[in-house]
Design an enzyme around this catalytic site. Structure first.
Site, mmCIF file in Angstrom:
data_model
loop_
_atom_site.group_PDB
_atom_site.id
_atom_site.type_symbol
_atom_site.label_atom_id
_atom_site.label_comp_id
_atom_site.label_asym_id
_atom_site.label_seq_id
_atom_site.Cartn_x
_atom_site.Cartn_y
_atom_site.Cartn_z
ATOM 1 N N CYS A 65 0.877 -1.165 0.000
ATOM 2 C CA CYS A 65 0.000 0.000 0.000
ATOM 3 C C CYS A 65 0.917 1.219 0.000
ATOM 4 O O CYS A 65 2.123 1.075 -0.184
ATOM 5 C CB CYS A 65 -0.981 -0.012 1.180
ATOM 6 S SG CYS A 65 -0.261 0.199 2.820
ATOM 7 N N HIS A 98 13.070 -15.859 12.423
ATOM 8 C CA HIS A 98 12.584 -15.926 13.800
ATOM 9 C C HIS A 98 11.068 -15.858 13.929
ATOM 10 O O HIS A 98 10.530 -16.336 14.928
ATOM 11 C CB HIS A 98 13.193 -14.800 14.634
ATOM 12 C CG HIS A 98 14.625 -15.036 14.965
ATOM 13 N ND1 HIS A 98 15.345 -14.180 15.758
ATOM 14 C CD2 HIS A 98 15.486 -16.023 14.609
ATOM 15 C CE1 HIS A 98 16.588 -14.628 15.876
ATOM 16 N NE2 HIS A 98 16.700 -15.736 15.179
#
Length: 142
Positions: A65, A98
């Site tokens: 966006c 992670h």
């Protein structure tokens, strides 16, 4: 890889460049985004992409966006989606290593110091580390 991409009117140019670059490297990219500057609501685009991703068949998704912020917030409201807004090679790697992000987000009006395609490639080259990170990611799931 099979990649899903969606965008609003604030990131048409960025989305087009991403699709071209990934397709040139042999990836399959399904474009759910808009191709004109006509206004659309980023939450609708995020929901459309998230639901399509969860139906199966994609390795990950890319959302764009104007800032990358709104569309990433909207995507993260969908159960099963972990969308990370990426700013550099480190965040591109760590959101996968992670956090096992399954979507990454960018802003069409953001000036990045590193090319967006380089960040996407770093994300794609990274594996989820698991271990203690699996426990933490599981806590993110509803």
């Amino acid at each position: 890889m099979n990649i899903l991409i969606a965008n609003d009117h604030g990131a048409v140019e960025l989305k087009t460049a991403i699709v071209a670059a990934l397709a040139a490297k042999g990836h399959r990219v399904e474009n759910l985004g808009v191709d004109t500057g006509d206004s659309v609501d980023y939450p609708d685009m995020a929901k459309l992409a998230a639901e399509r991703y969860l139906a199966g068949g994609f390795d990950f998704g890319i959302l764009c966006c104007g800032s990358g912020i709104g569309i990433s917030i909207a995507a993260n409201k969908v159960d099963g989606i972990r969308c990370a807004q990426v700013f550099d090679l480190y965040t591109a790697e760590m959101c996968k290593r992670h956090n096992d992000a399954n979507f990454i987000a960018f802003g069409g009006r953001v000036e990045y110091a590193v090319p967006v395609v380089d960040m996407i490639e770093r994300y794609m080259a990274t594996e989820f580390e698991g271990g203690r990170h699996r426990r933490r990611v599981d806590k993110l799931c509803r």
